[in-house]
Write a protein that holds these residues in place. Structure first.
Motif, PDB file in Angstrom:
ATOM      1  N   TYR A  71       0.842  -1.202   0.000  1.00  0.00           N
ATOM      2  CA  TYR A  71       0.000   0.000   0.000  1.00  0.00           C
ATOM      3  C   TYR A  71       0.877   1.252   0.000  1.00  0.00           C
ATOM      4  O   TYR A  71       0.688   2.162  -0.812  1.00  0.00           O
ATOM      5  CB  TYR A  71      -0.923  -0.010   1.223  1.00  0.00           C
ATOM      6  CG  TYR A  71      -1.772   1.232   1.345  1.00  0.00           C
ATOM      7  CD1 TYR A  71      -3.052   1.273   0.808  1.00  0.00           C
ATOM      8  CD2 TYR A  71      -1.286   2.364   1.997  1.00  0.00           C
ATOM      9  CE1 TYR A  71      -3.829   2.414   0.904  1.00  0.00           C
ATOM     10  CE2 TYR A  71      -2.053   3.507   2.100  1.00  0.00           C
ATOM     11  CZ  TYR A  71      -3.323   3.535   1.552  1.00  0.00           C
ATOM     12  OH  TYR A  71      -4.088   4.663   1.649  1.00  0.00           O
ATOM     13  N   ASP A  72       1.853   1.311   0.923  1.00  0.00           N
ATOM     14  CA  ASP A  72       2.729   2.482   1.043  1.00  0.00           C
ATOM     15  C   ASP A  72       3.571   2.714  -0.213  1.00  0.00           C
ATOM     16  O   ASP A  72       3.902   3.855  -0.539  1.00  0.00           O
ATOM     17  CB  ASP A  72       3.670   2.340   2.229  1.00  0.00           C
ATOM     18  CG  ASP A  72       2.947   2.351   3.568  1.00  0.00           C
ATOM     19  OD1 ASP A  72       1.862   2.966   3.671  1.00  0.00           O
ATOM     20  OD2 ASP A  72       3.466   1.729   4.519  1.00  0.00           O
ATOM     21  N   ALA A  73       3.921   1.642  -0.892  1.00  0.00           N
ATOM     22  CA  ALA A  73       4.759   1.746  -2.087  1.00  0.00           C
ATOM     23  C   ALA A  73       3.987   2.263  -3.300  1.00  0.00           C
ATOM     24  O   ALA A  73       4.609   2.736  -4.259  1.00  0.00           O
ATOM     25  CB  ALA A  73       5.377   0.387  -2.405  1.00  0.00           C
ATOM     26  N   ILE A  74       2.670   2.188  -3.253  1.00  0.00           N
ATOM     27  CA  ILE A  74       1.878   2.528  -4.438  1.00  0.00           C
ATOM     28  C   ILE A  74       0.899   3.678  -4.209  1.00  0.00           C
ATOM     29  O   ILE A  74       0.919   4.668  -4.938  1.00  0.00           O
ATOM     30  CB  ILE A  74       1.110   1.288  -4.936  1.00  0.00           C
ATOM     31  CG1 ILE A  74       2.094   0.211  -5.375  1.00  0.00           C
ATOM     32  CG2 ILE A  74       0.166   1.646  -6.083  1.00  0.00           C
ATOM     33  CD1 ILE A  74       1.457  -1.119  -5.628  1.00  0.00           C
ATOM     34  N   ILE A  75       0.036   3.557  -3.245  1.00  0.00           N
ATOM     35  CA  ILE A  75      -1.137   4.431  -3.161  1.00  0.00           C
ATOM     36  C   ILE A  75      -0.791   5.896  -2.860  1.00  0.00           C
ATOM     37  O   ILE A  75      -1.288   6.792  -3.557  1.00  0.00           O
ATOM     38  CB  ILE A  75      -2.166   3.870  -2.159  1.00  0.00           C
ATOM     39  CG1 ILE A  75      -2.575   2.438  -2.558  1.00  0.00           C
ATOM     40  CG2 ILE A  75      -3.378   4.790  -2.064  1.00  0.00           C
ATOM     41  CD1 ILE A  75      -3.077   2.259  -3.985  1.00  0.00           C
ATOM     42  N   PRO A  76       0.050   6.219  -1.877  1.00  0.00           N
ATOM     43  CA  PRO A  76       0.351   7.642  -1.642  1.00  0.00           C
ATOM     44  C   PRO A  76       0.965   8.336  -2.864  1.00  0.00           C
ATOM     45  O   PRO A  76       0.607   9.477  -3.168  1.00  0.00           O
ATOM     46  CB  PRO A  76       1.316   7.621  -0.460  1.00  0.00           C
ATOM     47  CG  PRO A  76       0.980   6.352   0.266  1.00  0.00           C
ATOM     48  CD  PRO A  76       0.658   5.373  -0.828  1.00  0.00           C
ATOM     49  N   GLY A  77       1.863   7.666  -3.563  1.00  0.00           N
ATOM     50  CA  GLY A  77       2.452   8.243  -4.772  1.00  0.00           C
ATOM     51  C   GLY A  77       1.416   8.436  -5.865  1.00  0.00           C
ATOM     52  O   GLY A  77       1.423   9.450  -6.575  1.00  0.00           O
ATOM     53  N   ASN A  78       0.520   7.462  -6.012  1.00  0.00           N
ATOM     54  CA  ASN A  78      -0.545   7.614  -7.006  1.00  0.00           C
ATOM     55  C   ASN A  78      -1.406   8.837  -6.692  1.00  0.00           C
ATOM     56  O   ASN A  78      -1.730   9.623  -7.581  1.00  0.00           O
ATOM     57  CB  ASN A  78      -1.428   6.367  -7.056  1.00  0.00           C
ATOM     58  CG  ASN A  78      -0.804   5.225  -7.828  1.00  0.00           C
ATOM     59  OD1 ASN A  78       0.292   5.324  -8.362  1.00  0.00           O
ATOM     60  ND2 ASN A  78      -1.503   4.124  -7.880  1.00  0.00           N
ATOM     61  N   LEU A  79      -1.764   8.993  -5.424  1.00  0.00           N
ATOM     62  CA  LEU A  79      -2.595  10.134  -5.041  1.00  0.00           C
ATOM     63  C   LEU A  79      -1.876  11.458  -5.294  1.00  0.00           C
ATOM     64  O   LEU A  79      -2.479  12.431  -5.769  1.00  0.00           O
ATOM     65  CB  LEU A  79      -3.016  10.010  -3.580  1.00  0.00           C
ATOM     66  CG  LEU A  79      -4.038   8.911  -3.303  1.00  0.00           C
ATOM     67  CD1 LEU A  79      -4.166   8.652  -1.812  1.00  0.00           C
ATOM     68  CD2 LEU A  79      -5.385   9.262  -3.923  1.00  0.00           C
ATOM     69  N   HIS A  96      -4.081   3.278 -14.698  1.00  0.00           N
ATOM     70  CA  HIS A  96      -2.954   2.559 -14.102  1.00  0.00           C
ATOM     71  C   HIS A  96      -2.816   2.816 -12.605  1.00  0.00           C
ATOM     72  O   HIS A  96      -1.837   2.409 -11.994  1.00  0.00           O
ATOM     73  CB  HIS A  96      -1.659   2.867 -14.842  1.00  0.00           C
ATOM     74  CG  HIS A  96      -1.588   2.159 -16.156  1.00  0.00           C
ATOM     75  ND1 HIS A  96      -1.399   0.802 -16.250  1.00  0.00           N
ATOM     76  CD2 HIS A  96      -1.751   2.610 -17.415  1.00  0.00           C
ATOM     77  CE1 HIS A  96      -1.418   0.445 -17.524  1.00  0.00           C
ATOM     78  NE2 HIS A  96      -1.633   1.522 -18.246  1.00  0.00           N
ATOM     79  N   SER A  97      -3.822   3.468 -12.019  1.00  0.00           N
ATOM     80  CA  SER A  97      -3.879   3.611 -10.564  1.00  0.00           C
ATOM     81  C   SER A  97      -5.104   2.846 -10.072  1.00  0.00           C
ATOM     82  O   SER A  97      -4.992   1.660  -9.745  1.00  0.00           O
ATOM     83  CB  SER A  97      -3.900   5.088 -10.163  1.00  0.00           C
ATOM     84  OG  SER A  97      -4.985   5.773 -10.766  1.00  0.00           O
ATOM     85  N   LEU A  98      -6.261   3.461 -10.088  1.00  0.00           N
ATOM     86  CA  LEU A  98      -7.475   2.762  -9.659  1.00  0.00           C
ATOM     87  C   LEU A  98      -7.764   1.554 -10.543  1.00  0.00           C
ATOM     88  O   LEU A  98      -8.106   0.480 -10.041  1.00  0.00           O
ATOM     89  CB  LEU A  98      -8.677   3.710  -9.652  1.00  0.00           C
ATOM     90  CG  LEU A  98     -10.009   3.056  -9.304  1.00  0.00           C
ATOM     91  CD1 LEU A  98      -9.967   2.402  -7.930  1.00  0.00           C
ATOM     92  CD2 LEU A  98     -11.140   4.057  -9.435  1.00  0.00           C
ATOM     93  N   GLY A  99      -7.611   1.696 -11.834  1.00  0.00           N
ATOM     94  CA  GLY A  99      -7.865   0.572 -12.749  1.00  0.00           C
ATOM     95  C   GLY A  99      -6.996  -0.632 -12.435  1.00  0.00           C
ATOM     96  O   GLY A  99      -7.442  -1.775 -12.546  1.00  0.00           O
ATOM     97  N   ALA A 100      -5.768  -0.383 -12.027  1.00  0.00           N
ATOM     98  CA  ALA A 100      -4.867  -1.482 -11.667  1.00  0.00           C
ATOM     99  C   ALA A 100      -5.342  -2.183 -10.401  1.00  0.00           C
ATOM    100  O   ALA A 100      -5.326  -3.415 -10.320  1.00  0.00           O
ATOM    101  CB  ALA A 100      -3.448  -0.968 -11.488  1.00  0.00           C
ATOM    102  N   ASP A 130     -10.753  12.522 -10.329  1.00  0.00           N
ATOM    103  CA  ASP A 130     -11.366  12.643  -8.995  1.00  0.00           C
ATOM    104  C   ASP A 130     -11.925  11.303  -8.530  1.00  0.00           C
ATOM    105  O   ASP A 130     -11.789  10.945  -7.355  1.00  0.00           O
ATOM    106  CB  ASP A 130     -12.479  13.698  -8.997  1.00  0.00           C
ATOM    107  CG  ASP A 130     -11.959  15.118  -9.117  1.00  0.00           C
ATOM    108  OD1 ASP A 130     -10.739  15.341  -8.966  1.00  0.00           O
ATOM    109  OD2 ASP A 130     -12.792  16.018  -9.388  1.00  0.00           O
ATOM    110  N   LYS A 131     -12.560  10.573  -9.438  1.00  0.00           N
ATOM    111  CA  LYS A 131     -13.105   9.255  -9.090  1.00  0.00           C
ATOM    112  C   LYS A 131     -11.972   8.320  -8.659  1.00  0.00           C
ATOM    113  O   LYS A 131     -12.092   7.605  -7.655  1.00  0.00           O
ATOM    114  CB  LYS A 131     -13.853   8.656 -10.270  1.00  0.00           C
ATOM    115  CG  LYS A 131     -14.374   7.259 -10.007  1.00  0.00           C
ATOM    116  CD  LYS A 131     -15.033   6.657 -11.237  1.00  0.00           C
ATOM    117  CE  LYS A 131     -15.420   5.215 -10.942  1.00  0.00           C
ATOM    118  NZ  LYS A 131     -15.846   4.501 -12.139  1.00  0.00           N
ATOM    119  N   ALA A 132     -10.874   8.328  -9.405  1.00  0.00           N
ATOM    120  CA  ALA A 132      -9.739   7.471  -9.060  1.00  0.00           C
ATOM    121  C   ALA A 132      -9.187   7.859  -7.694  1.00  0.00           C
ATOM    122  O   ALA A 132      -8.955   6.994  -6.839  1.00  0.00           O
ATOM    123  CB  ALA A 132      -8.654   7.562 -10.125  1.00  0.00           C
ATOM    124  N   ALA A 133      -8.990   9.150  -7.466  1.00  0.00           N
ATOM    125  CA  ALA A 133      -8.424   9.597  -6.188  1.00  0.00           C
ATOM    126  C   ALA A 133      -9.351   9.241  -5.029  1.00  0.00           C
ATOM    127  O   ALA A 133      -8.888   8.735  -3.998  1.00  0.00           O
ATOM    128  CB  ALA A 133      -8.163  11.100  -6.229  1.00  0.00           C
TER     129      ALA A 133
END
Length: 175
Positions: A6-14, A63-67, A95-98
């Motif tokens: 989670y830490d490796a992906i989600i904060p950077g995506n946001l 490549h964020s939420l879709g992934a 906005d939906k992805a975030a």
């Protein structure tokens, strides 16, 4: 403290989704200032054989939420639908992805580790573990499309700097 999936992906995506949303704002303002139409800006490309700005922005969400959605099902296939055709629709997609990423339970994302996952497109099927799909396929694609969206606007003459790409940094606060 160990770094989680989670830490490796989600904060950077946001962080980068926020920055790309800012790029959409800058594209809109530039178009208004220069008389460039929304359609012209959304279809701007770096090179004739590359996909346009709107596609690059759409791909940031994919490549964020879709992934994450794909890991839940065990299969990722590229979304071949046309990209949104307006600034408002691009912002809504981001906005939906975030919003969905903010709502994720970190334990769910960390629970993906070791799950089987595949990329499939036409006859091509590539097997992954969920974490390798997210870290070696989707995350590089996510940053590629965010960078390309930035680069398209720079090539069009939009005044952007590195801070426009970086977005809101996650700095240490007192306490």
């Amino acid at each position: 403290m160990a770094l989680s999936l989670y830490d490796a992906i989600i904060p950077g995506n946001l962080q980068i989704i926020g920055a790309v949303s800012g790029l959409v704002d800058k594209a809109e303002a530039f178009g208004a200032e220069t008389g460039r139409s929304e359609a012209d800006m959304l279809q701007a490309k770096l090179a004739e054989d590359m996909l346009p700005f709107a596609y690059q922005v759409k791909s940031v969400a994919e490549h964020s939420l879709g992934a994450i959605e794909a890991v839940r099902t065990g299969n990722y296939s590229p979304d071949l639908a046309p990209p949104p055709a307006s600034y408002a629709d691009l912002r809504a997609k981001l906005d939906k992805a975030a919003s969905a990423l903010v709502a994720l339970d970190p334990a769910e994302v960390d629970g993906f580790i070791g799950n089987d996952m595949q990329f499939s497109f036409r006859e091509t099927v590539i097997p992954f573990t969920a974490e390798n799909f997210l870290l070696s396929f989707s995350q590089p694609n996510f940053y590629f499309h965010a960078t390309t969206a930035y680069d398209v606007l720079r090539a069009e003459g939009v005044a952007l700097g590195k801070r426009d790409f970086l977005g809101q940094l996650r700095i240490k606060t007192a306490g």
